[in-house]
Design a protein around this motif. Structure first.
Motif, PDB file in Angstrom:
ATOM      1  N   GLY A  29       0.792  -1.235   0.000  1.00 49.19           N
ATOM      2  CA  GLY A  29       0.000   0.000   0.000  1.00 49.19           C
ATOM      3  C   GLY A  29       0.816   1.273   0.000  1.00 49.19           C
ATOM      4  N   LYS A  30       2.089   1.189  -0.371  1.00 47.95           N
ATOM      5  CA  LYS A  30       2.950   2.366  -0.401  1.00 47.95           C
ATOM      6  C   LYS A  30       3.298   2.695  -1.849  1.00 47.95           C
ATOM      7  N   PRO A  31       3.645   3.945  -2.141  1.00 48.00           N
ATOM      8  CA  PRO A  31       4.022   4.288  -3.513  1.00 48.00           C
ATOM      9  C   PRO A  31       5.361   3.663  -3.878  1.00 48.00           C
ATOM     10  N   PRO A 238      -9.635   1.212  -9.232  1.00 50.01           N
ATOM     11  CA  PRO A 238     -10.308   1.901 -10.338  1.00 50.01           C
ATOM     12  C   PRO A 238      -9.313   2.374 -11.395  1.00 50.01           C
ATOM     13  N   ALA A 239      -9.837   2.532 -12.603  1.00 46.69           N
ATOM     14  CA  ALA A 239      -9.055   3.098 -13.699  1.00 46.69           C
ATOM     15  C   ALA A 239      -9.997   3.916 -14.577  1.00 46.69           C
ATOM     16  N   VAL A 250      -6.101   4.639 -10.438  1.00 50.70           N
ATOM     17  CA  VAL A 250      -6.397   5.368  -9.209  1.00 50.70           C
ATOM     18  C   VAL A 250      -6.226   4.402  -8.042  1.00 50.70           C
ATOM     19  N   ASN A 251      -5.235   4.639  -7.214  1.00 51.91           N
ATOM     20  CA  ASN A 251      -4.975   3.761  -6.073  1.00 51.91           C
ATOM     21  C   ASN A 251      -6.033   3.937  -4.992  1.00 51.91           C
ATOM     22  N   PHE A 252      -6.398   2.837  -4.356  1.00 49.30           N
ATOM     23  CA  PHE A 252      -7.339   2.908  -3.249  1.00 49.30           C
ATOM     24  C   PHE A 252      -6.838   3.865  -2.168  1.00 49.30           C
ATOM     25  N   GLU A 253      -5.523   3.866  -1.955  1.00 49.96           N
ATOM     26  CA  GLU A 253      -4.955   4.720  -0.906  1.00 49.96           C
ATOM     27  C   GLU A 253      -5.170   6.201  -1.230  1.00 49.96           C
ATOM     28  N   ASP A 254      -5.087   6.566  -2.501  1.00 50.71           N
ATOM     29  CA  ASP A 254      -5.339   7.959  -2.882  1.00 50.71           C
ATOM     30  C   ASP A 254      -6.801   8.331  -2.696  1.00 50.71           C
ATOM     31  N   LYS A 259      -7.114  12.183  -2.479  1.00 47.75           N
ATOM     32  CA  LYS A 259      -6.082  12.730  -3.350  1.00 47.75           C
ATOM     33  C   LYS A 259      -6.116  12.124  -4.749  1.00 47.75           C
ATOM     34  N   ALA A 260      -7.212  11.451  -5.062  1.00 47.72           N
ATOM     35  CA  ALA A 260      -7.307  10.811  -6.375  1.00 47.72           C
ATOM     36  C   ALA A 260      -7.317  11.863  -7.481  1.00 47.72           C
TER      37      ALA A 260
END
Length: 563
Positions: A29-31, A238-239, A250-254, A259-260
């Motif tokens: 879950g990290k960039p 999602p994309a 689009v990351n779940f974390e964003d 911050k998406a």
């Protein structure tokens, strides 16, 4: 100047470890640390054209829905099963939503379990553990209550299964009037197709004009695909695709952090939910203006689109045509369905190399008929294409190996005078016409190609339950008996032994330990990836041994002393 042996070690294994570390970061879950821009550049987020997007949040949680008139007969909540030749679907009469979708040609189990039980893979699901559904509904102007995905609907079609010789199957739901508005949803399944035509018909039975919007959304929890492991991870989430911003993940974390960033308005493209091997996506026609949204509501993630139907006069109706894709990431089929849909099969930053490699692999499969042997042949073709480039590198390494005893002796003799040692080494290189970096650059050029092939094999759904030979019955699963990983480890050690040892004893030990540690991870990798790496190792060993022999360099295994 560093000598060629250390350069090759750090280029190949260091770069591999960098990539693995990046995937470990993403899995947790990290960039990504080293390649944060591995996905397509994201367009700057723009504000939605109006305030209708928040209303979709209300619709997601049930707010904004309305109950039918008190005198209307109650519609019992039921689940309706529908089946084509490739999809088994379940619809909820509440909103006519698609709450379950099984991919019939693909089994849930892989490897040994596949032979024992071939339960179809369930992509969309709604139960106590997981939620992943497709919903649609209406949003009225100025808070006007209209039918949503929470509104009871009645099934008015009769067919539940696609009969032999039947090419299409239609499922139609109709709501009771809410504020004089009826919403009818018609799903049309085609034989052999994973994309479903979805028609929304809004019938205004009231006395005033309405201007509704239709929302199309995919709602799911944030669980990862079961095929992910701690050692390799693919994107889940999602994309959004549009011609202006291309493919945006689009990351779940964003989304959690609000911050998406993605293209918010478009007149083309799609919104999807992506996971390893499979995807779902809502598609509208080219030229249809829409607002894309991705948000988190009530612990679930929602990704979808809003589009306006314009004004509908009393007694009139308006239709919206859309498509819902639910299926495997089969690249050639996705290309036909919609522009850019094949990008849900994500190759990351090496797409430009990966796509032609997949094309070539598919051509070989049509000729050979076996994905395992096709992997072997593809690696052979790639090695043949790079033969002269590799030959240059191995000749440089052979020259280094030939003068290595002299360098070792000189370094031992001049170890107290590093400056003189470097001068003597450079003099020896000039006299022997040896370039210490001559073997580094040819190998460096090839690294992107083999990384791209790695992602092709990791991302291709065709590998699921595809046998090679004997005990390898699933190229997407690890070898159940660890035979291929052991062979891979042995070939890696053998290849390392052919290279000259660095003069520094510590570097020599690292040169051996790093490939061994790297090989351990392959015990958990899919068999197809391990097969690809073994083939590459064997061909590299053969070419390196041949060039050494042709140059008169004796075959000698260089093994450091471990104390």
């Amino acid at each position: 100047m560093s000598d060629i042996r250390r350069s090759i070690l750090w280029v190949i294994f260091g770069f591999s470890l960098i990539l693995i570390w990046d995937q470990w970061q993403i899995h947790n879950g990290k960039p990504a640390t080293f390649f944060p821009g591995s996905s397509q550049p994201k367009a700057a987020a723009t504000a939605p054209a109006n305030a209708s997007v928040p209303a979709a949040s209300a619709a997601l949680t049930g707010g904004g829905s309305a109950t039918p008139p008190a005198d209307a007969p109650a519609i019992p909540r039921e689940t309706h099963q529908v089946r084509s030749d490739v999809l088994a679907l379940s619809f909820d009469s509440e909103g006519g939503s698609l709450v379950s979708a099984s991919i019939l040609p693909h089994a849930t189990e892989t490897g040994k379990a596949f032979r024992q039980s071939q339960t179809p893979l369930q992509l969309l699901v709604q139960d106590d553990k997981h939620t992943y559904v497709a919903q649609t509904g209406l949003i009225g102007a100025a808070g006007q209550a209209l039918p949503t995905h929470k509104t009871p609907m009645r099934l008015v079609s009769t067919d539940s299964a696609m009969a032999d010789g039947q090419d299409r199957l239609t499922v139609r739901f109709e709501s009771q009037p809410i504020n004089g508005v009826v919403l009818a949803k018609t799903y049309t399944l085609q034989r052999g197709a994973y994309d479903i035509a979805v028609q929304h018909e809004v019938i205004n039975q009231g006395s005033a004009a309405i201007a509704p919007q239709v929302y199309l959304q995919l709602v799911r929890d944030g669980t990862k695909a079961e095929s992910d492991t701690p050692f390799y991870s693919t994107f889940t989430g999602p994309a959004v695709y549009s011609d202006a911003a291309k493919y945006e993940k689009v990351n779940f974390e964003d989304v959690d952090k609000n911050k998406a960033s993605f293209q918010k308005t478009a007149s083309d493209g799609y919104v999807a939910m992506v996971q390893h091997y499979f995807a779902s996506a809502w598609l509208l026609g080219q030229g249809v203006e829409r607002e894309n949204f991705v948000r988190k509501v009530g612990g679930l993630y929602s990704a979808g689109m809003l589009t306006s139907l314009g004004s509908i006069a009393p007694g009139a109706s308006q239709k919206l045509e859309a498509r819902l894709f639910v299926g495997p990431q089969e690249e050639k089929k996705l290309e036909v369905i919609a522009p850019g849909l094949e990008l849900v099969k994500d190759y990351g930053w090496l797409t430009i190399l990966a796509k032609p490699l997949y094309w070539l692999l598919e051509k070989i499969v049509k000729f050979v008929g076996n994905w395992g042997w096709s992997i072997v042949l593809l690696v052979v073709l790639i090695k043949a294409a790079f033969y002269w480039l590799n030959a240059s590198a191995y000749r440089s390494m052979a020259k280094m190996k030939a003068i290595n005893p002299r360098i070792m002796e000189m370094r031992e003799r001049l170890k107290s005078n590093p400056q003189q040692m470097q001068q003597e080494m450079m003099k020896m290189y000039r006299e022997e016409k040896v370039n210490p970096l001559g073997g580094c650059f040819p190998i460096l050029i090839q690294i992107p190609v083999f990384i791209a092939l790695y992602w092709v094999l990791l991302s291709s759904v065709e590998m699921r339950n595809a046998p090679w030979m004997g005990w390898i019955i699933d190229l997407s699963s690890p070898d159940p008996y660890f035979i291929l990983p052991l062979v891979m480890a042995l070939t890696t050690v053998f290849q390392t032994a052919l290279n000259p040892l660095p003069p520094d004893p510590m570097q020599a030990k690292l040169m051996w330990l790093m490939p061994i540690m790297f090989s351990v991870m392959f015990f958990f990798f899919p068999s197809g990836l391990v097969l690809y790496w073994i083939t590459n190792n064997v061909l590299t060993i053969a070419q390196q041994a041949y060039i050494n022999h042709s140059m008169g360099v004796p075959l000698k295994f260089n093994i450091p002393k471990f104390k």
